[in-house]
Enzyme design. Structure first.
Site, PDB file in Angstrom:
ATOM      1  N   CYS A   1      88.506  84.696  -4.701  1.00 36.86           N
ATOM      2  CA  CYS A   1      88.388  86.153  -4.767  1.00 36.86           C
ATOM      3  C   CYS A   1      86.922  86.530  -4.973  1.00 36.86           C
ATOM      4  O   CYS A   1      86.403  87.413  -4.300  1.00 36.86           O
ATOM      5  CB  CYS A   1      89.258  86.718  -5.900  1.00 36.86           C
ATOM      6  SG  CYS A   1      89.060  88.505  -6.133  1.00 36.86           S
TER       7      CYS A   1
ATOM      8  N   CYS B   1      86.872  88.243 -11.811  1.00 32.49           N
ATOM      9  CA  CYS B   1      88.175  87.653 -11.493  1.00 32.49           C
ATOM     10  C   CYS B   1      88.107  86.134 -11.654  1.00 32.49           C
ATOM     11  O   CYS B   1      87.115  85.521 -11.259  1.00 32.49           O
ATOM     12  CB  CYS B   1      88.567  88.000 -10.048  1.00 32.49           C
ATOM     13  SG  CYS B   1      90.167  87.311  -9.567  1.00 32.49           S
TER      14      CYS B   1
ATOM     15  N   CYS C   1     121.168  89.774 -16.398  1.00 37.67           N
ATOM     16  CA  CYS C   1     120.831  89.792 -14.975  1.00 37.67           C
ATOM     17  C   CYS C   1     120.262  91.152 -14.618  1.00 37.67           C
ATOM     18  O   CYS C   1     120.621  92.182 -15.179  1.00 37.67           O
ATOM     19  CB  CYS C   1     122.040  89.438 -14.112  1.00 37.67           C
ATOM     20  SG  CYS C   1     122.912  90.813 -13.402  1.00 37.67           S
TER      21      CYS C   1
ATOM     22  N   ASP D   1     112.099  82.192   2.799  1.00 39.71           N
ATOM     23  CA  ASP D   1     112.988  82.374   1.653  1.00 39.71           C
ATOM     24  C   ASP D   1     113.757  81.062   1.463  1.00 39.71           C
ATOM     25  O   ASP D   1     113.998  80.353   2.426  1.00 39.71           O
ATOM     26  CB  ASP D   1     113.970  83.532   1.864  1.00 39.71           C
ATOM     27  CG  ASP D   1     114.523  84.091   0.564  1.00 39.71           C
ATOM     28  OD1 ASP D   1     114.413  85.313   0.340  1.00 39.71           O
ATOM     29  OD2 ASP D   1     115.067  83.298  -0.253  1.00 39.71           O
TER      30      ASP D   1
ATOM     31  N   ASN E   1     109.455  87.324  -8.236  1.00 38.45           N
ATOM     32  CA  ASN E   1     108.932  86.633  -9.407  1.00 38.45           C
ATOM     33  C   ASN E   1     107.413  86.486  -9.322  1.00 38.45           C
ATOM     34  O   ASN E   1     106.803  86.576  -8.262  1.00 38.45           O
ATOM     35  CB  ASN E   1     109.600  85.263  -9.565  1.00 38.45           C
ATOM     36  CG  ASN E   1     109.261  84.337  -8.398  1.00 38.45           C
ATOM     37  OD1 ASN E   1     108.236  83.667  -8.392  1.00 38.45           O
ATOM     38  ND2 ASN E   1     110.129  84.338  -7.386  1.00 38.45           N
TER      39      ASN E   1
END
Lengths: 397, 397
Positions: A303, A298, A245, A100, A179
């Protein structure tokens, strides 16, 4: 006036007081329990693992101690990620890798885990300190950076490949980010490495969330299909206002973290049914579940390669029957006056103009593309093209 | 050898060091954020309520600030109750009343909330300290006693009648206890006072749980019908062995606490659909829900009185249509290969020999009575009698 003896006495007093003060401080800060070499099933108040080892006697888990051999990476240590890390720590996971780049703020105090005195600290630093206190048997590795920048992404790839126990790859990556970019970065890394991961998310209006298991080549990756979310019957216009927000609730985030780690335990320790996709709609207490196969078209090359490898592996193995039935919940009359209450929300898929999959009621795609006015058509087959456009558009969001 | 001046210097040094040490200690122990008079919606990092007040802008809650006017009693501050109290604290509830007679042990560390350095403290004392640090705006009242003894029960009744804000009754009681006796005590108190409450529970094998809303006179009370639990498809014989300590998981308890407090928020703040009964089967990720009417033959006299009062009130009010439909989750074929996975567990009601209600699949009664071999029949109507016997038996467990 004061004698040297009196001064010496005062010094001794002060020294003693200082030692006591520092000791008290140290006790409060570092009251770590001693490490435990071997998980014991002994039923005594002093055994932090007795209630977990009881899962064996209850016939739920065959070999609980195995949890110590696993390492899990948690990307995003916010409202969902921090509680996820705490649950895994209390369960006695072997190693946790935390990623993080954010700092703890008072504005995070409406979610579990962080405390006001940690405001200003990096989330990974604050989390590691708390978690080590809770369970010193767990190994921790923290990275205070954004995985989506080029350099950090390379380092992230290296750590999930070699940051597990004894330099092995991690056993599972949990996406607890907020996100699209970070999710796509994890997706890219996992497709390249053939790394199984679980994704989680909570809506901006705080009243719905989901978890999803992604096994490269086998289930749909994040680029195979538009990300799915649980429809919360909320006016989209209210939600998508600029500069607004996001709302959040400790309840929704706690439930999503709980469902996520439960799925992790089931996956790692081999009990119950591991969910491929499980949604949570808090407004109606509705929990849709489903599974989604990988998309042969895809646009992620890794993938498609993983799909080929999965097909080869499947072809080599003797075929197993997959159960895909769903039993209905029956509405029964009875003398006790028990009544089923409606728990299914209305599907709101009408606005989607792209090649949106048919989804069970209550599940929605996270992003829809606007109607293509005046966009010239390509020579590529219509359905494929619009899928790629959809993915490209999502990447630019 | 040492001059008086040198000794004085040393004293000054020590005094400064001591002040610093005590300051550091005080910072760590009492780093309370200042109290906040009025909840603000301002989007700044320093506002602990910004993400909650955003629920108004998102159209979920009309008047979030109202939460400050409510007081909630939490009975049982263990794996579910402690997380429940923390969630309510972080949401900014007006007042919390905590009841528990247990001490924190290392054996509790496999569940969220308590930390190893709190071992030996009473649960209510440790909880209040942590919760006050998290949110000093909440008022706390703690009682370190067992509510089932005569004296304590009287005191408990008095506090839930007058321990709310400004001496009012509490707005809601949450049962987070782990035994039948304590649940029956809460049930008795709430029936007498006409107090709405919510019950929660987690199975001894740690993989299922439930929440239930009880409105005296309106929905089934705890004496109206056998307590319901979610079947977890586990061999009952494994589970009921004498002397076996119960298993527990931070995941299941976190999910149950999250669902419970979500229901509390929906009930107090008026959004979404409040669930009457919501089960959680972790093995299959199955969440049955239903509602149960009060039993006119309930053997709790106060429950029957509340039912009469409810009927009178209902008769006085203009009738409203109650929606009780259930939509089916449809299994659809589609080009994306999305498949629904079976999520319904097998019902296991066959063993029950008493007058067991017809329940939706996956929900079970918590206690069943053994087959009545050689028990002489009474003259009382058969079905009523056996219900009373069932309740009597349960009370003696």
């Amino acid at each position: 006036m004061t004698t040297v003896e009196e001064l010496r006495l005062r010094i001794r007093e002060l020294e003693n007081e200082l030692i006591k003060s520092k000791q008290k401080q140290s006790d409060a800060e570092h009251h770590l329990r001693p490490k435990i070499d071997k998980m014991s099933a002994e039923v005594v108040d002093s055994n932090p693992y007795s209630r977990l080892m009881a899962l064996k006697r209850m016939g739920i888990v065959q070999d609980y101690e195995r949890i110590r051999s696993y390492s899990v990476a948690v990307v995003g240590v916010g409202g969902v990620g921090s509680v996820t890390a705490e649950m895994l720590t209390r369960c006695g996971i072997g190693k946790l890798l935390l990623f993080d780049y954010d700092k703890v703020e008072l504005a995070n105090m409406n979610r579990l885990f962080f405390q006001p005195h940690q405001a200003g600290l990096s989330k990974v630093q604050a989390a590691e300190h708390t978690l080590r206190n809770i369970n010193p048997d767990v190994a921790f590795e923290t990275h205070n950076y954004n995985i989506t920048t080029m350099d950090n992404f390379t380092h992230f790839m290296e750590r999930i490949s070699h940051g597990g126990l004894e330099g092995k790859p991690v056993d599972l990556i949990l996406s607890c980010v907020d996100n699209f970019e970070a999710r796509m970065a994890i997706n890219t890394a996992c497709n390249e490495l053939g790394q199984t991961w679980m994704e989680s998310g909570v809506s901006e209006n705080a009243v719905s969330g989901h978890i999803q298991l992604i096994i490269p080549g086998e289930t749909a990756c994040f680029a195979c299909a538009p990300p799915l979310v649980v429809a919360a019957n909320i006016d989209e216009k209210t939600l998508k206002k600029d500069g607004v927000c996001a709302a959040s609730l400790p309840t929704t985030m706690g439930v999503v973290a709980g469902l996520l780690v439960q799925n992790v335990l089931k996956y790692l320790l081999g009990f119950g049914t591991v969910s491929y996709y499980l949604g949570y709609n808090a407004m109606q207490d509705f929990f849709p579940s489903m599974a989604m196969k990988a998309n042969p078209q895809c646009d992620n090359a890794h993938c498609r390669r993983q799909q080929e490898e999965y097909k080869k592996k499947e072809a080599e193995q003797p075929k197993q029957e997959v159960v895909e039935e769903e039993e209905e919940v029956v509405h029964e009359d009875n003398e006790w006056g028990i009544e089923l209450v409606s728990e299914v929300s209305e599907a709101e898929l009408q606005d989607a103009s792209g090649p949106v999959p048919d989804l069970p009621e209550g599940i929605n795609v996270a992003y829809t593309i606007p109607k293509k006015d005046g966009v010239s058509g390509d020579t590529v087959e219509e359905t494929e093209q619009s899928l790629e456009e959809l993915m490209a558009q999502m990447k630019n969001m």
